[in-house]
Design a protein around this motif. Structure first.
Motif, PDB file in Angstrom:
ATOM      1  N   GLU A   1      27.364 -36.351  38.415  1.00  0.00           N
ATOM      2  CA  GLU A   1      26.688 -36.017  39.758  1.00  0.00           C
ATOM      3  C   GLU A   1      26.360 -36.773  40.699  1.00  0.00           C
ATOM      4  N   VAL A   2      25.886 -37.904  40.188  1.00  0.00           N
ATOM      5  CA  VAL A   2      25.626 -39.053  41.095  1.00  0.00           C
ATOM      6  C   VAL A   2      26.820 -39.552  41.726  1.00  0.00           C
ATOM      7  N   GLN A   3      27.829 -39.722  40.949  1.00  0.00           N
ATOM      8  CA  GLN A   3      29.213 -40.300  41.376  1.00  0.00           C
ATOM      9  C   GLN A   3      29.936 -39.340  42.307  1.00  0.00           C
ATOM     10  N   ALA A   4      29.786 -38.042  42.005  1.00  0.00           N
ATOM     11  CA  ALA A   4      30.303 -37.158  43.021  1.00  0.00           C
ATOM     12  C   ALA A   4      29.502 -37.044  44.305  1.00  0.00           C
ATOM     13  N   GLY A   5      28.321 -37.575  44.290  1.00  0.00           N
ATOM     14  CA  GLY A   5      27.521 -37.667  45.505  1.00  0.00           C
ATOM     15  C   GLY A   5      26.900 -36.366  45.961  1.00  0.00           C
ATOM     16  N   THR A   6      26.625 -35.367  44.885  1.00  0.00           N
ATOM     17  CA  THR A   6      26.039 -34.123  44.988  1.00  0.00           C
ATOM     18  C   THR A   6      24.541 -34.198  45.412  1.00  0.00           C
ATOM     19  N   GLU A   7      24.059 -32.916  45.893  1.00  0.00           N
ATOM     20  CA  GLU A   7      22.512 -32.952  46.266  1.00  0.00           C
ATOM     21  C   GLU A   7      21.734 -33.357  44.852  1.00  0.00           C
ATOM     22  N   LEU A   8      22.094 -32.784  43.692  1.00  0.00           N
ATOM     23  CA  LEU A   8      21.542 -32.934  42.671  1.00  0.00           C
ATOM     24  C   LEU A   8      21.657 -34.336  42.094  1.00  0.00           C
TER      25      LEU A   8
ATOM     26  N   ALA B   1      21.914 -37.013  44.024  1.00  0.00           N
ATOM     27  CA  ALA B   1      20.828 -37.726  44.821  1.00  0.00           C
ATOM     28  C   ALA B   1      19.786 -37.543  44.414  1.00  0.00           C
ATOM     29  N   GLU B   2      19.179 -36.321  43.874  1.00  0.00           N
ATOM     30  CA  GLU B   2      17.801 -36.233  43.231  1.00  0.00           C
ATOM     31  C   GLU B   2      17.709 -37.132  41.848  1.00  0.00           C
TER      32      GLU B   2
END
Ligand code: B4P
Length: 182
Positions: free
Chosen positions: A40-47, A49-50
């Motif tokens: 999720e971090v790699q994909a730059g999603t809102e999740l 980022a959190e």
């Protein structure tokens, strides 16, 4: 043959490494909450980022967020599975029990990987992921002792703990695991 596993142990004990071996061997879904969060971090999603700053400090990401991820994956999967790095505290363990009751899929084995802090530190420092510097690793170990270790008693009471010494090479540890789960 058993096909519902949970892997427990301190950071760097080799949960991810061994979970991969067992899941490939038995054709199981390998669900690593750490890997899913890093994706999720790699994909730059809102999740993502959190999760990013929490992971960088070695703290635990919020239960609600992690639970939502696991819930969605288990509901959409038909077959055996292996949970790696989840649950990480009692609230997550209780939520998981409820979910598995709903699905009528009880856990069959909780593999507990045990390893000396000195070796854990060495393994993680030589891996060198973003959250693998000494100060963060020490914090992750503290978080493990405080929040995750109580799960050992939780699952021991249910008769599910299979303790494995995680020292030695990957193959040796894999052999020990396969001899305690059947
Ligand atoms: P994880 O991704 O779960 O990572 P880990 O516990 O540090 O590592 P693991 O035990 O899987 O060790 P590995 O096989 O990689 O968690 C990272 C972060 O994500 C957490 O700090 C938290 O912030 C967040 N998170 C994850 N799940 C969460 C949840 N449920 N709730 C809230 N937050 C959550 O092995 C480590 C190293 O050792 C590797 O380099 C490997 O190659 C090496 N190694 C493995 N076995 C070896 C062996 N036998 N000999 C020599 N080296 C070995």
């Amino acid at each position: 043959m058993s096909d519902r596993f949970l892997f427990l142990g301190p950071p760097g004990a080799g949960k991810g490494t061994q979970a991969q071996v067992l899941a490939a061997d038995r054709g199981l879904l390998h669900l690593s909450t750490g890997e899913l969060l890093r994706a999720e971090v790699q994909a730059g999603t809102e999740l993502g980022a959190e999760a990013q700053s929490v992971m960088a400090r070695g703290e635990l990401v919020s239960d609600a967020l992690v639970l939502a991820i696991v819930r969605a994956r288990l509901l959409s999967h038909d077959g055996g599975w292996l949970l790696d790095g989840f649950p990480r505290n009692l609230a997550q363990a209780e939520a998981l029990s409820q979910l598995l009751q709903e699905l009528n899929q009880p856990i069959e084995h909780v593999v507990l990987l045990q390893l000396d802090d000195g070796i854990l530190l060495q393994r993680l420092l030589s891996r060198g992921r973003d959250d693998d510097n000494e100060a963060v690793i020490r914090n992750r170990l503290e978080v493990y002792r405080e929040q995750t270790e109580p799960l050992i008693a939780f699952y021991r009471q249910l008769g599910l703990i299979r303790e494995v010494e995680a020292e030695g090479d990957v193959q040796a540890v894999a052999g020990r695991i396969s001899s305690v789960v059947s």
